[in-house]
Enzyme design. Structure first.
Site, short mmCIF file in Angstrom:
data_model
loop_
_atom_site.label_atom_id
_atom_site.label_comp_id
_atom_site.label_asym_id
_atom_site.label_seq_id
_atom_site.Cartn_x
_atom_site.Cartn_y
_atom_site.Cartn_z
N TRP A 79 0.83 -1.21 0.00
CA TRP A 79 0.00 0.00 0.00
C TRP A 79 0.86 1.26 0.00
CZ3 TRP A 79 -2.06 2.38 5.09
CH2 TRP A 79 -1.06 2.33 6.08
N ASP A 80 2.19 1.10 0.08
CA ASP A 80 3.09 2.25 0.20
C ASP A 80 2.93 3.26 -0.93
OD1 ASP A 80 3.96 0.00 1.69
OD2 ASP A 80 5.92 0.90 1.99
N GLU A 93 0.45 -3.68 12.33
CA GLU A 93 0.70 -5.12 12.23
C GLU A 93 0.92 -5.79 13.58
OE1 GLU A 93 3.83 -5.33 9.25
OE2 GLU A 93 2.29 -5.26 7.69
N LYS A 150 2.27 -0.81 16.29
CA LYS A 150 3.53 -0.72 15.54
C LYS A 150 3.57 0.59 14.77
CE LYS A 150 5.95 -2.80 11.61
NZ LYS A 150 5.88 -3.76 10.51
N GLN A 151 2.42 0.97 14.23
CA GLN A 151 2.43 2.11 13.29
C GLN A 151 1.08 2.80 13.27
OE1 GLN A 151 2.64 -1.24 10.31
NE2 GLN A 151 2.37 0.53 8.99
C1 BGC Z 1 4.77 -1.88 7.32
C2 BGC Z 1 3.76 -1.82 6.21
C3 BGC Z 1 4.48 -1.46 4.91
C4 BGC Z 1 5.59 -2.45 4.66
C5 BGC Z 1 6.37 -2.12 3.42
C6 BGC Z 1 5.89 -2.83 6.97
O1 BGC Z 1 6.86 -2.79 7.97
O2 BGC Z 1 4.17 -2.32 8.52
O3 BGC Z 1 2.78 -0.87 6.49
O4 BGC Z 1 3.59 -1.49 3.87
O5 BGC Z 1 6.48 -2.42 5.75
O6 BGC Z 1 6.97 -0.87 3.50
#
Ligand code: BGC
Length: 818
Positions: free
Chosen positions: A353-354, A492, A612-613
């Site tokens: 999704w980046d 995550e 985490k984010q």
């Molecule tokens: C993140 C995801 C991201 C992926 C690729 C992961 O560590 O949690 O949100 O899409 O890295 O960058």
């Protein structure tokens, strides 16, 4: 030397080499090569890697009784190898030289403006001293070519200089330590032919399962009379060149390489193409000139400057790596943008999704590239429909990780390096990936006004994603609400409930709110289409009025969970325990991978209010304040003016930024609320790769989302430029640390809008020639600026003075010369 355009490393540092290789990667959107030392093979310190966009291969490995199926972005045969020695002496090897104290000087310089990587060093072998200058490019003018020029001056000796240059097919994917238990032998090389010395050295190979043909050809030339011989050693072709070198007289060795694959267009045979192309290629200087011009053209389209040299340098570095990963050479390749660039093997080159963080910058600078990345998704709409059908649903389910054909590529097991355990991976439940695709399609339309894109591709993707979300939403009659159960949000750390066997959480607020937004935008997109196309699309998709009525119903009744006056990340989040952050910080220092720490302790982050984010926080990143308010009202939740602030405070303290994307979102949110804190968060996000803030992850590939996102933050957050509907909205917030900011961008067919910001004024100029005037919305004012016109307004400390609260006034700024 201009500090804003150079990345310099003094001295050799084995511990930092992986990081430097990633940050000194050179590429052109077709292929890229890590900034590895040409004399070193892959070992614990060095990892030469060359990757072509879209070149994936799948292998299966048995781990602990499970079959792990992984598609990798393939590491191609290495074109770089080159070393030298004086006859009878040792071959130059950087590690040996550094170890023995024989590396007298060493400096590595990346020129971001011209895309040239230079190494300058002096080496002593016995009594002989060599002075070496080595320059490297991966041509931005000709996407198939790269070149390495090495100039050696024997400082104090005369004798035979022997140069060894190779093309090496004996490579595997082994760049990420925690994947090394998985197969990485993707290449089957054709036995190289012994060949005439005048011919280039060629290695051809085929990937094991995707059967992509790859050809690497190299031509090595020397500036003075020489003899040369070639030898085939297994899957490697080695050329040895001998020169009579004289004290003080430079010898220049020029290696030009061509990279082709069977995916390329306009060729019959990739091996032949590589051979022919490298034979006809100009010399280093000719290649350099065209390459520099191509970069100059790109930089003209990326005008963005601030009056802080270090910040400017990192912003330039970020744009540089973005354009090396996706460029005009990518447009026809049918590829997505890998989260870690073409810079390393982390996440196997997969597309996530980046794009959400990458497309906004591209849309305002290189709309044709942004469009191509969206078309990568559109071509995989049939695969997304199959994913949805396999999950028992209608519409399109875009995979969490995507590679060649759009199937779900997310691994089902992952290794926790801290505990050594392979664990089930449920991240494919991040159904929100499709919402990002739909969001990107809409934002692209808003930014470019490209109705043809919307009509042919965008609306179809949006409607199919909307259809999937309308279908997975289940109706709760007792409360007259819809629920989306068993998903993962962006965070995550939470892939389920501690007391439930099935994975996934219910009513992830990010997913539900964005789904409600996408459902409405999909209907808006449909309404915007010319009537015949609308009918055609409805018929093609068998989209009935009953179904669109369901879209509308779900868009107004999806449930958003709350607790204690804030939005809950998901239902039940409020019942989770508080983590003892101080204890974990005191014990582990860096706790960004809290999931690994807790798992190794036999615990799980699913038990805690620890993310985490950015998850709920993402909503404040993606949606403008009025859009956020509107969607909650649309969902039938009463206006609560303090809700965003309370929710933001709540999650900022419970989010540990285990993803660089999260650092960016934190910076974005704080920039709108607290200038100083926001600036510090911005600097943290900015340094995540250059400073390797995740301790080792950058060596495995740069974080392209955070790189592009920081640049985008400067234009959309600090300069405050957003595109909504038919207008360009401006709400600048110049951080106190800056006194000048300038942005030049494209918008809806206009080739140049220049925006200059100082603490006391904002100036906008529109270059002559655009077809139509643009409408700027600034606070309560609406200003029409004609092509060639400009508009200026006073600011107080880099922001608009307090809003007057008057109804919107319409003024015109015509005719003033820009
Ligand atoms: C993140 C995801 C991201 C992926 C690729 C992961 O560590 O949690 O949100 O899409 O890295 O960058």
């Amino acid at each position: 030397m201009d500090d804003r355009w150079t990345l310099v490393y003094e001295g050799f540092d084995a511990a930092e080499e992986g990081l430097r290789e990633a940050l000194c990667t050179l590429g052109n959107g077709y292929f890229a090569t890590r900034g590895a030392a040409p004399e070193s093979a892959a070992d614990g310190v060095h990892y030469p890697g060359t990757y072509a966009a879209g070149c994936y291969d799948r292998l299966t490995t048995e781990i602990g009784g499970h079959r792990a199926d992984n598609a990798d972005l393939v590491n191609l045969p290495d074109w770089l190898p080159l070393t030298f020695r004086a006859a009878g002496g040792d071959r130059f090897d950087i590690d040996e030289a550094a170890h023995r104290g024989d590396l007298l000087e060493y400096r590595q310089e990346l020129d971001l403006h011209r895309g040239v990587l230079t190494r300058l060093f002096r080496w002593r072998d016995g009594g002989r001293t060599f002075r070496v200058a080595q320059r490297r490019i991966v041509s931005m003018a000709d996407p198939h070519l790269a070149a390495l020029e090495t100039t050696i001056v024997p400082e104090n000796w005369t004798g035979t200089l022997e140069v060894r240059s190779a093309v090496d097919g004996r490579v595997v994917n082994a760049g990420v330590a925690r994947y090394r238990g998985l197969r990485g032998d993707h290449l089957v090389c054709d036995p190289p032919h012994p060949h005439d010395e005048a011919d280039p050295d060629v290695v051809t190979a085929t990937t094991r399962s995707s059967r992509i043909g790859i050809a690497i050809a190299a031509r090595t030339r020397v500036s003075c009379p020489s003899t040369s011989s070639t030898r085939v050693e297994g899957d490697r072709v080695v050329r040895t060149v001998r020169v009579d070198a004289r004290e003080g007289v430079p010898v220049t060795i020029e290696k030009v390489a061509a990279v082709f694959t069977s995916r390329d267009r306009a060729l019959e045979d990739h091996g032949e193409a590589a051979r022919g192309h490298v034979t006809l290629a100009p010399g280093f200087d000719g290649l350099l000139e065209a390459h520099t011009q191509a970069w100059a053209r790109l930089w003209r389209r990326c005008r963005l400057s601030v009056d802080d040299t270090e910040v400017q340098r990192i912003l330039n570095l970020h744009v540089f790596h973005l354009l090396q990963t996706v460029s005009e050479h990518t447009v026809d390749l049918d590829v997505g943008v890998p989260a870690r660039g073409l810079h390393g093997e982390a996440y196997r080159g997969h597309v996530f999704w980046d794009e959400l963080f990458i497309l906004p910058f591209l849309s305002t600078r290189f709309p044709e590239i942004a469009r191509a990345l969206l078309l990568y998704r559109w071509r995989r709409l049939p695969a997304a429909r199959r994913n949805a059908a396999a999950a028992g649903h209608k519409g399109a389910l875009y995979p969490w990780q995507s590679a060649a054909d759009g199937r779900e590529e997310t691994q089902t097991l992952h290794l926790n390096p801290r505990s050594g355990r392979w664990l089930p991976d449920h991240s494919h439940l991040q159904r929100h990936a499709g919402l990002a695709v739909a969001h990107n399609a809409w934002r692209f339309y808003e930014s470019t006004g490209d109705l043809e894109f919307l009509a042919e591709y965008g609306a179809e993707m949006m409607l199919e994603v909307a259809r999937f979300f309308a279908d997975i939403a289940s109706y709760d009659r007792s409360r007259d609400r819809y629920d989306i159960r068993g998903v993962m949000g962006p965070d995550e750390y939470h892939d389920g409930y501690p007391d439930r066997d099935e994975p996934g959480v219910d009513n992830n607020a990010y997913t539900n709110i964005l789904a409600a937004w996408v459902l409405r935008r999909a209907l808006d997109a449909l309404a915007l289409l010319p009537e015949n196309r609308r009918t055609e699309l409805r018929e093609g998709l068998a989209l009935t009025h009953t179904e669109t009525a369901r879209f509308e119903d779900v868009a107004t009744k999806l449930r958003v969970p709350f607790h204690g006056g804030v939005i809950s990340q998901f239902e039940g989040y409020g019942n989770l325990g508080e983590l003892d952050w101080d204890r974990y910080r005191a014990r582990y220092g860096d706790i960004r991978r809290l999931d690994r720490i807790l798992e190794a302790e036999g615990d799980t982050p699913n038990r805690y209010k620890a993310s985490k984010q950015a998850d709920v926080l993402m909503l404040f990143y993606l949606l403008a304040p009025h859009e956020f308010d509107d969607v909650l009202l649309q969902l039938g939740y009463d206006r609560d003016p303090g809700l965003p602030e309370r929710t933001i405070d709540y999650y900022l303290t419970r989010t540990c930024d285990g993803s660089t994307l999260s650092m960016l979102v934190r910076a974005w949110i704080l920039a709108r609320t607290d200038g100083d804190l926001g600036w510090r968060a911005f600097l943290d996000a900015l340094r995540s790769d250059i400073g390797d803030s995740q301790h080792g992850t950058t060596a495995e590939g740069v974080h392209l989302g955070a790189m592009a996102g920081t640049v985008d933050l400067v234009q959309r957050c600090f300069a405050g430029i957003s595109t909504r509907g038919e207008t360009l909205q401006l709400s600048p917030r110049l951080p106190p640390a800056l006194t000048r900011l300038h942005v030049g961008l494209r918008y809806r067919g206009h080739w140049g809008i220049d925006l200059s910001l100082r603490p006391d004024r904002l100036h906008v100029a529109l270059r002559p020639g655009g077809a139509r005037p643009i409408t700027i919305v600034y606070g309560t004012e609406e200003i029409v600026v004609e092509p060639g016109g400009s508009w200026e307004t006073p600011l107080a400390e880099g922001r608009p003075p307090e809003a007057s609260g008057h109804p919107r006034a319409r003024t015109s700024a015509t005719g003033q010369p820009a």
